[in-house]
Every structure is written in C-alpha cells, then in structure tokens.
Design an enzyme around this catalytic site. Structure first.
Site, PDB file in Angstrom:
ATOM      1  N   HIS A 188      -6.461  -6.780  -0.471  1.00 24.06           N
ATOM      2  CA  HIS A 188      -6.551  -5.349  -0.740  1.00 24.06           C
ATOM      3  C   HIS A 188      -5.845  -4.993  -2.043  1.00 24.06           C
ATOM      4  CE1 HIS A 188      -6.746  -5.644   3.737  1.00 24.06           C
ATOM      5  NE2 HIS A 188      -7.722  -4.775   3.565  1.00 24.06           N
ATOM      6  N   TYR A 221      -4.610 -11.547   8.724  1.00 24.21           N
ATOM      7  CA  TYR A 221      -4.825 -11.114  10.115  1.00 24.21           C
ATOM      8  C   TYR A 221      -5.549 -12.128  10.961  1.00 24.21           C
ATOM      9  CZ  TYR A 221      -3.358  -7.147   7.495  1.00 24.21           C
ATOM     10  OH  TYR A 221      -2.632  -6.352   6.656  1.00 24.21           O
ATOM     11  N   HIS A 263       0.809  -1.234   0.000  1.00 22.35           N
ATOM     12  CA  HIS A 263       0.000   0.000   0.000  1.00 22.35           C
ATOM     13  C   HIS A 263       0.833   1.270   0.000  1.00 22.35           C
ATOM     14  CE1 HIS A 263      -3.652  -2.185   0.409  1.00 22.35           C
ATOM     15  NE2 HIS A 263      -3.275  -2.742   1.537  1.00 22.35           N
TER      16      HIS A 263
HETATM   17  N1  Q9C Z   1     -12.010  -2.099   7.432  1.00 24.08           N
HETATM   18  C1  Q9C Z   1      -2.526  -4.925   4.251  1.00 24.08           C
HETATM   19  O1  Q9C Z   1      -3.238  -5.917   4.217  1.00 24.08           O
HETATM   20  N2  Q9C Z   1      -7.805  -0.819   6.968  1.00 24.08           N
HETATM   21  N3  Q9C Z   1      -2.999  -3.749   4.659  1.00 24.08           N
HETATM   22  C2  Q9C Z   1      -9.002  -0.867   6.240  1.00 24.08           C
HETATM   23  C3  Q9C Z   1     -11.399  -1.175   6.545  1.00 24.08           C
HETATM   24  C4  Q9C Z   1      -6.602  -0.873   6.240  1.00 24.08           C
HETATM   25  C5  Q9C Z   1      -4.371  -3.612   5.029  1.00 24.08           C
HETATM   26  C6  Q9C Z   1     -10.156  -0.600   7.140  1.00 24.08           C
HETATM   27  C7  Q9C Z   1      -6.140  -2.243   5.932  1.00 24.08           C
HETATM   28  C8  Q9C Z   1      -4.726  -2.245   5.414  1.00 24.08           C
HETATM   29  C9  Q9C Z   1      -1.108  -5.024   3.900  1.00 24.08           C
HETATM   30 ZN    ZN Z   2      -4.288  -6.781   2.683  1.00 23.07          ZN
END
Ligand code: Q9C
Ligand code: ZN
Length: 597
Positions: free
Chosen positions: A174, A299, A135
């Site tokens: 994502h 996660y 990201h």
């Molecule tokens: N529920 C990676 O997986 N938060 N980053 C979104 C929406 C950000 C994820 C909130 C998630 C970042 C590397």
């Molecule tokens: Zn992700």
C-alpha cells in the site's frame, strides 16, 4: 556487529471487537506466527534482543498533532460503543482499549531500533510491531495504523543524531501516507490506475514532492496485480538503487510490509518470500549498513512469516537464496518503471538519460577477450587455475562460501563446468579505457567509460554501471559462482570495490571468488571483510557522472535488452505513454515539512 530483533508479546493484545470486513485481516496472529517462525528457524537466538519502550508524547508529537494525540489518549477509557463511534471518523482502522498502549510500544520499538543502530550496538535490525504505522497521518488514524512509526523514527533520527539524509523504502503493497515528512521516500504500491485503496491521485508516479522536497518522493504505482520477483528487482535496479546511491543516505529505514508477497489477500501480488532476502541485501550496503526494518502490513499467515525470516536472515548476513524464475518484468511494470524514471530524470543525474530511445549504433566496442585468452597458454596461469579449481571445489562442498586469490595473470577458460559470471574490471592502457566486461562465454559485453578519469572521481558513473547493468544481468543470468577480477591498474577505488563485492554477494548464494593481481596490495586488508558480508563504507555524495559515460551506458543497456529482459526500462509500447507532468493538484492531508536536503 549484530542484528537487533525487537518484539514484545504485549503488541498481540488488542484485536477487532466488532464485525468489519475491511479490518478482519489485521489479527494478533500476524505477530505470533511470525515470531514463532523466527524461533523455529533459530533466528531469535542469533539476534540481539532489544526491549521495546513506550514512545513519549514528545516523540509522537514529532509527527502528529496535539489534538490527535489527546483524542487517542482517551480511547483506553472508552466503552465499546464509544470506540466504535471514535473509529468511524477514520478509514479502515479499528480501536481497542489497549491499542493506544500498543501504538506507543510500536513507535517506541522503532525508536529503540534507531538507537541501537545509531549508537553502534548493532549493525542493523528489525522491529516486529502492531499496529503498523505508514498510513497514519498528522491528525488521523488510517489503514490499521495509529501512529506513523517509521515517520517518527525518521524525525527522531534526524533530531537526536543530526542526520541529514534518511532514506525510507516502503515495500509494503500500500501507499504510505506519512512519507511526506522528510527525506527520500520510495514507495511502490498496488494502484490499478487509482482504483485500489487508498485511491489517491497523489500515489501516482508524477507526485514527486513539492518545493524543496521535489524529487524526494518516489512513487511506483503497480497498475496490475500479480507482480513478480522480476518486477520488484527491476524496480530496485533501475529506479531505487541508482537514486539511493546518488542520495547517499546516513540511515535506511524500511517500511517492511509483506502484503507485497504472494498469497496476500490485500496485495494479490506474486513475489515469493525469497525476493525479500534480495531487497534487503541490496539495501544493506547503503549508509554503511545502517538499516532498520519496521513491520507494516502482511496478512497471509504463511508468506508473512517466511518473508520476515528471509529478511532477518539476510540482515544477519546469511547468503540470499538463488532468486527463483526471473523471467523479466511484465509490460505493465515496465510502463510504471518508465514513467517513474521519466518523472524523476530532472532531479537525479543517475536518471537523466532515462528516456533516450534511439541511438546511433556506430559506437565501437573493443574486443578484449583475445587479450585475456592469451593468458591460457601461460604456465603461470595454469598453476593459478589449479589452485582456483581447488577453491571452487571447496565452495561446491560448502566448506567455504567465498574466497580471494592473488595472482599475476588471469586464467580465463571456456571449458569449465560452471556457469561462470565474470564481472571483470580492468584498465587497458593501450585502449585508454576502463572496461567492465561481463562474460557469459556466448557474448561479451563491455562498457567503455572514459579512460582519463579513473577511480572515485567517476564513482557515480561506475555505481550506475553496476546497478543498472551488472546487477540485473547477474540476476537474470543466475550464476552458480561469481568471479570478480581486480587488476592492479583497474583505477577503481577501494570503497567502490567493497560496494561492488557487497552487492554481488547477493548472487550465487554468496559464492564469490575474487582474483587480484598481486600488486594490488591495499585491497588485501579490506577485501576479506567485504566477502564476509561487512557493510561497505558509504561512498559519500557523488558527483554527477559525465553525460557521455551515462549515454554510453544507456546505449549498451539498450542494445542488450533484447536478450536480457531485466535490463529493460521501457515497455514495447513506450512511445505511446504520455508523460503527464501537468498535474499539480495535491491531496495531502499531511502538511509536508520541507525536506532539509
Ligand atoms: N480491499 C497496511 O497494510 N483496506 N494497511 C483496504 C481494500 C485497508 C492496510 C481495503 C488496508 C490497510 C499497514
Ligand atoms: Zn499494506
């Protein structure tokens, strides 16, 4: 040749120091439970352990701006209040006094992995890193990411090893924002018609890349949660793999995020950990096997370690488990699939015929089964059959995983105890045709390519048939054994054979039996190595297949998709989908550097 594993406990030594619901899932335990699971499964011992290093300023500047790097450099000396404030300028990310150090190690780990693979120290590998990378943008941290590890690795590989074509497969749930740097970037992501984070218009299927990079950015938006193994595998068979084989990368980098697995609070998808064995396997014969997987998200502390174990195990060459309940893609996935194929058909000849919707069904398909069944009466065939049965019994007892057998006739019998799956390649002289026959004993499926052009001159046409017809059929049929027949006059070149063998090893837990007609001598040297899981040599960039071949293939796929759901590429309501290519608005915060290919 070995699999590298890069891991360093130091990368567990930073965490969220204040309350922030958006960031609380990105915890050090992600790495500890994952590494623990690899140890428990005996996988760390089987990998080549490669040390991390810090990425240098020069490495980081390959992708990021000097101002941003200088700003991040100050974070180790900031007070808690300063860190909080510094964090506020970015989205969904947190800083910590040790995160700059870890971010340098994460990017450096990706570079160590590229070096290990490119120098031939190992065939492939995985780097377990925190913070993730995909990201982060040229001048901004974002989504738990500080430096864009994989984008840096891609640039580094191009610069240091002079690579021309790098493929980045981003299977994190994502949309990664850093992929614009170069080459072919494939990303699927939870999108929900732009309702899901990071809610970018540029994550949609019609953002295909700009100028020289047009066609090199493949976005697959998932517009519903709950996507399953079938949805992921159909995307691979009908979009990613055809394009990847046509692109012919020198190196494959995977943004290996496992928030696309079941149980993940971010992704809310339903793909099981074993699907990652197949995703990995399907990429392992590209680029001569040079594959570097770098951890991104993930996660759920149960499905993350399981999925990483599946990935590493597959990189090591273990057979992939039989894929569970492949019941075909859902309507929403089909809609995405169709849109992506349509948006890219102008750039990739393998997708050119992607939107053909109606056919004249008066194309004739030759029946060849009778010809083959004649062999049954032959005593030589019966002798061959008994030695085959002996081999199959060994497979059943797990004494051997795969085998090959040279013979002069092919015993094809209906009365066996197994669910056989026959991808049969042959060239029938009287019919003047190459034939691929998939025989499940209830229906014969054949694709007749043009018989005048054989071998590697039509490698792309053949590859497309394998990827978009044979593989999905194989996955859905879920055979317990793959029997692969090569006749001496098949006209299919050795490289293609190795690719085919390699890809099919993903089925039936790798139980593959190859039958060769005895005068097919040259293959004897190379076949055992592909059965043992060695990477097939790259096919080099292939010429576009003949339109009539692709059309014939598409017609066949279309005809069969009523019975075989994994062959579908359009939803029931496909006619109602409006392909909107009129959007030229971009949101790129990351100045795209034109692809050099
Ligand atoms: N529920 C990676 O997986 N938060 N980053 C979104 C929406 C950000 C994820 C909130 C998630 C970042 C590397
Ligand atoms: Zn992700």
């Amino acid at each position: 040749m070995g699999t590298a594993l890069i891991h360093d406990e130091e990368m567990t030594k930073y965490k969220l120091l204040w309350v922030d619901p958006a960031c609380k899932i990105e915890v050090p335990e992600r790495l500890t439970v994952t590494y623990e699971a690899l140890i428990q499964n005996g996988l760390t011992d089987r990998c080549v352990s490669v040390p991390v290093r810090e990425a240098t300023d020069a490495d980081i500047l390959l992708v990021h701006s000097e101002e941003y790097l200088e700003a991040v450099k100050k974070t180790p000396y900031m007070t808690l209040e300063d860190l909080k404030e510094f964090t506020l300028q970015y989205g969904d990310v947190y800083f910590h006094p040790n995160i700059y150090h870890c971010a340098k190690l994460a990017a450096g780990a990706a570079l160590q992995l590229v070096d290990s693979v490119m120098t031939g120290k190992v065939r492939n590998g995985m780097a377990l890193v925190r913070p993730p990378g995909h990201h982060s943008m040229r001048s901004a941290a974002n989504g738990f990411c500080v430096f864009n590890n994989v984008a840096i690795a891609a640039r580094y590989a191009k610069q240091k090893y002079g690579l021309k074509r790098v493929l980045i497969v981003d299977w994190d749930v994502h949309h990664g924002q850093g992929g614009a740097v170069l080459v072919l970037y494939f990303s699927w992501h939870r999108y929900e018609h732009q309702k899901f984070w990071p809610q970018l218009r540029e994550s949609d299927y019609d953002s295909v890349g700009k100028d020289k990079g047009a066609g090199f950015n493949i976005n697959v938006p998932w517009n519903q949660v709950g996507m399953k193994n079938s949805d992921y595998l159909s995307l691979f068979c009908h979009v990613l793999l055809p394009v990847a084989y046509e692109f012919c990368p020198d190196l494959v980098l995977v943004c290996a995020g496992f928030d696309s697995a079941i149980g993940d609070p971010e992704g809310k998808m339903c793909a099981t950990p074993d699907v990652f064995a197949h995703l990995t396997h399907l990429l392992m014969n590209l680029a001569g096997g040079k594959l570097c997987a770098v951890l991104e998200g993930g996660y759920n502390l149960t499905s993350l370690p399981q999925s990483v174990c599946q990935t590493v195990q597959t990189l090591l060459g273990d057979p992939a488990p039989r894929p569970a309940n492949l019941d075909g893609p859902c309507e929403s996935a089909l809609e995405s699939l169709h849109c992506v194929r349509s948006a890219h058909r102008q750039y990739w000849s393998s997708l050119k015929h992607a939107v053909i919707k109606s056919f004249h069904m008066n194309v004739f398909f030759h029946l060849i089964r009778e010809t083959l069944l004649k062999a049954e009466a032959d005593s030589v065939a019966l002798a061959t059959l008994s030695s085959l049965i002996a081999l199959v019994e060994k497979m059943e007892k797990n004494e051997v995983q795969s085998g090959y057998h040279a013979c002069c006739v092919f015993p094809i019998r209906r009365d066996c105890r197994y669910r056989f799956f026959f991808p049969l390649l042959t060239c029938l002289h009287e019919l003047q045709a190459d034939v691929i026959m998939f025989n499940d004993f209830s229906s014969d499926l054949q694709w007749l390519g043009s018989g005048r052009r054989c071998g590697c001159s039509d490698a792309l046409g053949f590859t497309q048939a394998v990827l978009s017809l044979l593989l999905p059929l194989g996955y859905e049929y879920d055979p317990s054994l793959v029997l692969l027949v090569r006749m001496s006059d098949s006209g299919v070149c050795d490289n293609m054979w190795q690719q085919l063998t390699g890809l099919l090893l993903g089925l039936a837990q790798g139980r593959t039996l190859v039958l060769m007609q005895v005068n097919a001598i040259p293959i004897l040297d190379i076949l055992p190595s592909s059965l043992l899981g060695d990477a097939a040599p790259s096919l080099r960039q292939l010429d576009a297949p003949l339109p009539e071949d692709v059309e014939a293939l598409e017609r066949l796929r279309h005809r069969l998709q009523a019975d075989w759901k994994l062959l579908q590429t359009t939803g029931e309501h496909a006619d109602a989908i409006l392909i909107n290519t009129a959007h030229h608005q971009t949101y790129s915060q990351f100045p795209p550097i034109t692809a050099s290919c």
